[in-house]
Scaffold this motif. Structure first.
Motif: not given
Lengths: 395, 308, 285
Positions: A73, A93-96, A98
Motif C-alpha cells: 500500500l 498489492p493485489y498480486r501479493r 499477503v
C-alpha cells in the motif's frame, strides 16, 4: 477440526499463495521518506516463516509504514521486500500473497459477512468458495453470521470477520495493523489468546503491529521494538524484558529504574562493581551493553524489595531512602522511594500479606545484583517513557 | 438535573411539570407552522388548482367551469406528444452524460486532489454562480458556426458522425439537438457532481486498500466497492439532474431550433401567450405526475429510500 | 544491534526503481485525472467566454463574435438603465427571499432535527416535493393560483414564489448541520449552568451558523438566478435581471451583461474564500 479442513482444502486448491507458503519475509535496507521526514530508516529484518512476529513501538515510529510497504500500500523509497527468493517490492498489492487485517477492520459495509470473507477468493477465481468461507467463519467462531451485514456485528465480531477475510486466502504473510486497538480491555485479552491459538493452528506467518507492549508480549514469539524509523532491539519477550539493550527499550517495554553509575575497578569476570552517588553496587558483567565507564544501571520495579532499615542484606545491592508514595493495587503495592540525592525509585511489592509501609517510612531498597542491567550512559534516561501503554492495563 | 434530560428530543418521556410538557409538545408545531404553511399555501394548494384547472372548460374572458372532462388531456397529448417524449429523452441523455462526465470529476476531487480538495470544489461550483442565462448565451458564442469548437469538430471528423446521427443540421451545431444536449448537460453538472462527491468523500480509503489487499485489481475494486458505496450519490445526482432537465426550456430555446422544442416551451407558450390555461395545466400536471412516477420506480429499483 | 541481518552485497538493492514510463502507460495511470481535467474545462469554458467577451466592443447589437478589446462596458455598466433597474429588483427580491426563507426554513429544520411529532412523514414529503418538481410546473401552478384568486402579478408574487422554492433547500441544508452536532455539547453547556435560552444562543446557534450561512447563500443564488418560475409570476413592470437577459437574447445582448456575469463569478469566489478564511480562523488554525 475446522482448522485442519481449512488448511487441507486450501492447500489443495489455491495455487498462488501455496507456492510462497513457508517462505521467510525479508526486509532489506527498507527505507521510506515522506518529503523531509524519514518514516522508516534503512530497516533490515528477517521474519521466519510460521512465526508470530510483533513490531512494537509508539505511534509515529514507522511500524505501520513498514507494514503498509509489506502489504504493497506504500511504495518503498529504497530497499527490498523479499518473500523467500522473490522480490515483491514493486508488486501491486493485489498480486501479493499477503493479506492484512486492517485497523478498524475496513469491512465492506455493502456486502454481507459471507461476501466480505469471499471477496479475495472471488477475485482470484478460487473454486469452492462457500465451503472455504464457512470453514473460515467456523475458525473464528462466527458460523451463524454469514448473512449479516458488518454494521449488525459487535466490534469483537467485526474483528473476527476481518481476520477470517484475510486468513481464508491462506496468505504467505498475514499482517495485523493494531488489530485489537478498538476493543475494550476484556475483549482484547480474550482476542489475544484467540489470535495466538489461530496462528498456532493455521501455521501462517503473522506480522503484528501494535503500540501495546502487553499485547505484543502475550502473542508474539519475537518482538522488534521500533523507535524513530529503526529497530531498537529484537528478541523473544523474556529476553527483551529482562535484558533491555537501550534506555528506550527499558522504558517502553515495562518500567525501569535507571541510576547513573560509573564502573570502579574495571569489569569483573562475573560481576562488575559500580558507584552510584558514592554507594557501591554490582551488576553482571555480561549484562552491560555499553563500552564506556559511565553507564545507566537499570533494574525493574518488581525486582526490588523494600525492607525496614536494618535488615540483613548480605550479597544484595541496597540503597536507603524514604517512602514518598504508596498505592495499593490489590495484587501488589506500588511505592515511590526517594533517594538521598532526590531521585525516586519505583518499587512493586507483591501482596504477600506483610504490613504495608507508609509514606515517610525510612526503608532500604534491595535487589539481587543479577537482576541489574547496564545501558549506554549517552542515551536519554527518559526515552520511551509514558508513550507505551495508552491501551495497556497499567504495567 | 432536569435540564440535562431536556436537551435531546429522545428523552421526551421524562415528565417534569405538566405545563412544561405541554409547551414542549407544542414547540415542534410552532417551529413548523410558518414554513409549512408557506409550502401548503404556495406549493400544495397551487398543485390542486393546477389539477382542477386541467379539468375545466372555458376561456380567459368568460371564465372557467369545472367539468371533470378529460378532453384537455386527450387534446394536449394528441398535439404535444413529440415535445413531451423529446423532453424526457433529452433529459435522460443529459443525465447519462452528466454522470459520465461528473463521476471522474467527483472521484478525482474526492480521492486525488489532496489539500487542493476545497479549492477544486469551489472551482467546480463557482462558475454556476454566474447567471444560468448568461452562461447559456455563452454557449451560443462557443458553438458559433465558424468558431474554433465547430472547426475542431469538423477537422477531426466528428461533425460527420454527428451529421449521420442527425444530431446536427447542415454541419451547423448551433440550433441543433447536439447544442441543446450540450447545454443541458453542462448546466446540470453540479447537481450531479455534488451528491457524487458527498458520497464518494464519505468512503473510507481503507476499504479501497482492503479491496486491493484482497486481490482486486483497481478496476475490479472500483466496480465491487467504490461504485456500490457511492450509489446514494448516484441516485441523488441522477434525480437532481433529470428532474430539472426534463422541465427546462432555456437550453432548447436559446440553443435549439423548432424541431428541438421541449415541453416546458409548450407550457410556457400556452400559459403566457396562447392563454389556453386548461391545456397548459393538463400538460404541466402530466409532467409532474410522470416525473413523480418515474422517480418512485427508479428509487425503488435503486434501493435507496432515504434521500433527503 | 542484534536485530539486523547482514546482507550479501550481491543482493544489495538497486537505487530507486523509477522507470521511465511510456506515454501510454502514463495516460492509463492518470486516466481519471485527465477525464476530470477535461470535465473541468467543459465547466469553465462558458465562464471564460463570459469574462473575455466582457472586454469586447461588438459591431452589431449581439455580443457573439470577438471584434476588439475595450473597457467600455466596464466603464459604463449602466449604459442601458433598464438593465440596472432589473438588477436592482433582483437584488431586492433576492435579499428579501433569502431572509424570509432562511428564517422559516431554519425553524423547520430545528423542528425536524430535534423534535418528535406526529405528521413527520407528511412534513418531509412536503419539503421534498418542491425539490423534485420541475420549475415549469411550480411556476405554472402558482400562476394558476394567482389568476384564480385574481391577484395582480408583480414583485410581490415573484417574492412569494422565490421564498417557496428556497425554503426546501434551506431546511435540508440546516437540518444536516443540526443533526451533525454532538448533543453532548449542549448537555455540557447545561451542565455548566446555561439555561435553554442561553444554551441555544451561546452554543447551538454559533455551531449551526455555518449551515445557516450556506443555506442563505444558496437561497440568494437560487432566487437571483431564477428565470422560469419568475417568468410565470411577473408583470411587464417587474423585470428581474434574468428576465432582462432573456429579453436581450431576443433583441440584442449588451456587453454589460457579461460585466455583471463576471462580477457574479468573482463575488461568488470571494464569498467562498472569505467563508473558508473565517472558518479556518474559528477553528484556530
Amino acid at each position: 477440526m475446522t482448522v485442519a479442513d481449512l488448511s487441507v482444502s486450501a492447500s489443495g486448491l489455491s495455487a498462488p499463495p501455496a507456492q510462497a507458503a513457508g517462505a521467510d519475509l525479508r526486509l532489506v535496507a527498507l527505507t521510506k521518506r515522506f518529503g523531509e521526514f524519514t518514516a522508516v530508516d534503512d530497516l533490515h529484518l528477517t521474519i521466519p516463516a510460521g512465526s508470530f512476529f510483533a513490531l512494537l513501538g509508539p505511534s509515529g515510529c514507522g511500524k505501520t509504514t513498514t507494514l503498509r510497504m509489506v502489504a504493497g500500500l506504500e511504495e518503498p523509497t529504497l530497499g527490498q521486500i523479499l518473500l523467500g527468493e522473490a522480490d515483491i517490492s514493486a508488486t501491486k498489492p493485489y498480486r501479493r500473497p499477503v493479506n492484512t487485517v486492517f485497523q478498524n477492520y475496513a469491512l465492506f459495509p455493502h456486502l454481507d459477512i459471507a461476501e466480505n470473507v469471499a471477496f479475495g477468493l472471488r477475485r482470484r477465481g478460487v473454486k469452492d468458495v462457500s465451503a472455504k468461507v464457512n470453514d473460515a467463519l467456523e475458525l473464528v467462531q462466527l458460523g451463524g453470521y454469514a448473512k449479516r451485514k458488518p454494521a449488525q456485528l459487535s466490534g469483537g465480531q467485526q474483528q473476527r470477520v476481518a481476520l477470517a477475510r484475510a486468513l481464508v486466502n491462506q496468505p504467505s504473510v498475514l499482517l495485523l495493523d493494531e488489530p485489537l486497538g478498538a476493543l475494550d480491555l476484556k475483549l482484547r485479552r480474550q482476542m489475544q489468546i484467540e489470535l495466538k491459538r489461530i496462528q498456532t493452528e493455521v501455521g501462517l506467518t503473522f506480522v503484528h503491529v501494535t503500540h501495546d507492549q502487553e499485547e505484543a508480549m502475550t502473542m508474539a514469539d519475537t518482538i522488534a521494538v521500533m523507535n524513530a524509523g529503526h529497530i531498537e532491539q529484537m528478541g523473544d519477550p523474556t529476553t527483551l524484558y529482562e535484558r533491555p539493550a537501550t534506555t528506550f527499550a527499558a522504558n517502553f517495554l515495562g518500567q525501569s529504574n535507571l541510576l547513573a553509575a560509573r564502573i570502579s575497578g574495571g569489569r569483573g569476570a562475573q560481576l562488575t562493581s559500580v558507584v552510584v552517588q558514592g554507594r557501591r553496587l554490582a551488576l553482571p558483567t555480561e549484562r552491560i551493553s555499553s563500552a564506556g565507564e559511565d553507564l545507566w544501571l537499570g533494574v525493574r520495579p518488581e525486582k526490588l524489595l523494600v525492607l525496614p532499615a536494618g535488615e540483613d542484606l548480605a550479597g544484595r545491592n541496597s540503597l536507603e531512602g524514604t517512602v514518598t508514595d504508596a498505592s495499593f493495587m490489590g495484587v501488589s503495592t506500588h511505592y515511590l522511594v526517594r533517594m538521598p540525592w532526590g531521585q525516586e525509585l519505583t518499587v512493586v511489592q507483591q501482596n504477600d500479606g506483610s504490613a504495608p509501609l507508609r509514606t515517610g517510612d525510612h526503608v532500604v531498597v534491595a535487589w539481587d545484583p543479577v537482576h541489574s542491567f547496564g545501558l549506554d550512559a549517552t542515551q536519554d534516561a527518559h526515552a520511551g517513557e509514558d508513550i507505551g501503554d495508552t491501551g495497556g492495563a497499567g504495567s | 438535573m432536569s435540564a440535562l434530560a431536556h436537551v435531546p428530543s429522545r428523552s421526551s418521556g421524562s415528565a417534569t411539570s405538566s405545563g412544561r410538557v405541554g409547551r414542549r409538545r407544542a414547540t415542534p408545531y410552532l417551529l413548523l407552522l410558518p414554513g409549512m404553511a408557506w409550502l401548503v399555501v404556495f406549493f400544495a394548494v397551487p398543485m390542486a388548482f393546477l389539477a382542477s384547472q386541467s379539468l375545466q372548460q372555458g376561456n380567459i374572458e368568460t371564465g372557467y367551469v369545472l367539468t371533470w372532462d378529460w378532453q384537455n388531456y386527450v387534446s394536449a397529448f394528441g398535439n404535444y406528444w413529440p415535445q413531451f417524449s423529446r423532453s424526457l429523452y433529452y433529459a435522460g441523455v443529459a443525465t447519462v452524460l452528466t454522470f459520465l462526465i461528473g463521476y471522474p470529476l467527483a472521484y478525482a476531487i474526492a480521492f486525488k486532489s489532496g489539500r487542493w480538495k476545497n479549492v477544486l470544489l469551489v472551482m467546480v461550483i463557482a462558475p454556476f454562480f454566474t447567471s444560468f442565462l448568461i452562461r447559456t448565451l455563452a454557449w451560443q458564442t462557443i458553438l458559433t458556426t465558424n468558431g474554433w469548437v465547430v472547426r475542431f469538430l469538423r477537422d477531426v471528423g466528428l461533425m460527420h458522425l454527428f451529421q449521420l446521427a442527425h444530431l446536427v443540421n447542415n454541419n451547423v451545431v448551433l440550433g441543433s439537438q447536439l447544442a441543446v444536449i450540450t447545454g443541458l448537460t453542462y448546466n446540470f453538472i453540479p447537481f450531479m457532481v455534488l451528491p457524487l462527491y458527498a458520497s464518494l468523500e464519505r468512503i473510507d480509503i481503507r476499504l479501497l486498500e482492503a479491496a486491493g489487499d484482497l486481490y482486486a485489481k483497481p478496476w475490479t475494486g472500483f466496480r465491487k466497492v467504490t461504485l456500490p458505496l457511492s450509489m446514494p450519490g448516484v441516485v441523488a445526482g441522477t434525480l437532481l439532474t433529470f428532474i430539472p432537465a426534463a422541465g427546462d426550456y432555456i437550453n432548447s430555446t436559446l440553443l435549439g431550433n423548432p424541431d428541438t422544442t421541449m415541453i416546458g416551451q409548450v407550457i410556457d407558450a400556452q400559459f403566457l401567450r396562447v392563454l389556453d390555461y386548461p391545456t397548459a395545466a393538463a400538460l404541466s400536471f402530466t409532467l409532474m405526475v410522470t416525473i413523480v412516477v418515474m422517480v418512485m420506480v427508479y428509487v425503488r429499483r435503486a434501493g435507496t429510500e432515504e434521500l433527503v | 544491534m542484534a536485530a539486523t541481518t547482514t546482507v550479501a552485497s550481491a543482493t544489495r538493492p538497486a537505487p530507486p526503481r523509477r522507470r521511465r514510463k511510456s506515454p501510454l502507460a502514463w495516460t492509463r495511470e492518470h486516466i481519471v485525472s485527465l477525464a476530470a481535467a477535461a470535465a473541468f474545462l467543459y465547466i469553465m469554458l462558458p465562464n471564460i467566454v463570459v469574462i473575455v467577451f466582457s472586454f469586447n466592443l461588438p459591431n452589431g447589437r449581439y455580443n457573439y463574435a470577438w471584434t476588439r478589446f475595450s473597457l467600455n462596458a466596464w466603464l459604463h455598466p449602466c449604459a442601458d438603465p433598464a438593465m440596472c433597474q432589473a438588477l436592482g429588483l433582483s437584488l431586492k427580491i433576492g435579499v428579501a427571499a433569502t431572509v424570509i426563507a432562511t428564517a422559516l426554513g431554519t425553524l423547520v429544520a430545528f423542528a425536524l432535527a430535534r423534535h418528535r411529532f406526529r405528521g413527520r412523514a407528511m412534513t418531509n414529503l412536503l419539503i421534498f416535493m418542491p425539490m423534485a418538481t420541475p420549475e415549469v410546473v411550480m411556476g405554472s401552478s402558482l400562476l394558476t393560483l394567482f389568476v384564480n384568486l385574481r391577484l395582480a402579478l408583480g414583485a410581490t408574487t415573484i417574492l412569494i414564489a422565490h421564498i417557496m422554492f428556497c425554503l426546501s433547500f434551506v431546511v435540508v441544508t440546516v437540518k444536516a448541520r443540526v443533526q451533525s452536532l454532538d448533543p453532548r455539547l449542549e448537555q455540557a453547556a447545561m451542565d455548566l449552568y446555561a439555561n435553554e435560552t442561553q444554551t441555544f444562543w451561546r452554543v447551538t446557534l454559533p455551531l449551526v451558523a455555518p449551515g445557516i450561512a450556506a443555506a442563505a447563500l444558496l437561497s440568494f443564488s437560487l432566487s437571483f438566478d431564477d428565470y422560469i418560475i419568475t417568468n410565470f409570476n411577473s408583470s411587464p413592470s417587474s423585470v428581474t435581471f434574468p428576465m432582462y437577459v432573456w429579453g436581450a437574447a431576443q433583441r440584442g445582448t449588451p456587453v454589460q451583461i457579461n460585466v455583471i456575469g463576471t462580477l457574479m463569478f468573482i463575488i461568488a469566489i470571494g464569498a467562498v474564500a472569505v467563508g473558508q478564511l473565517v472558518g479556518r480562523r474559528r477553528r484556530g488554525a
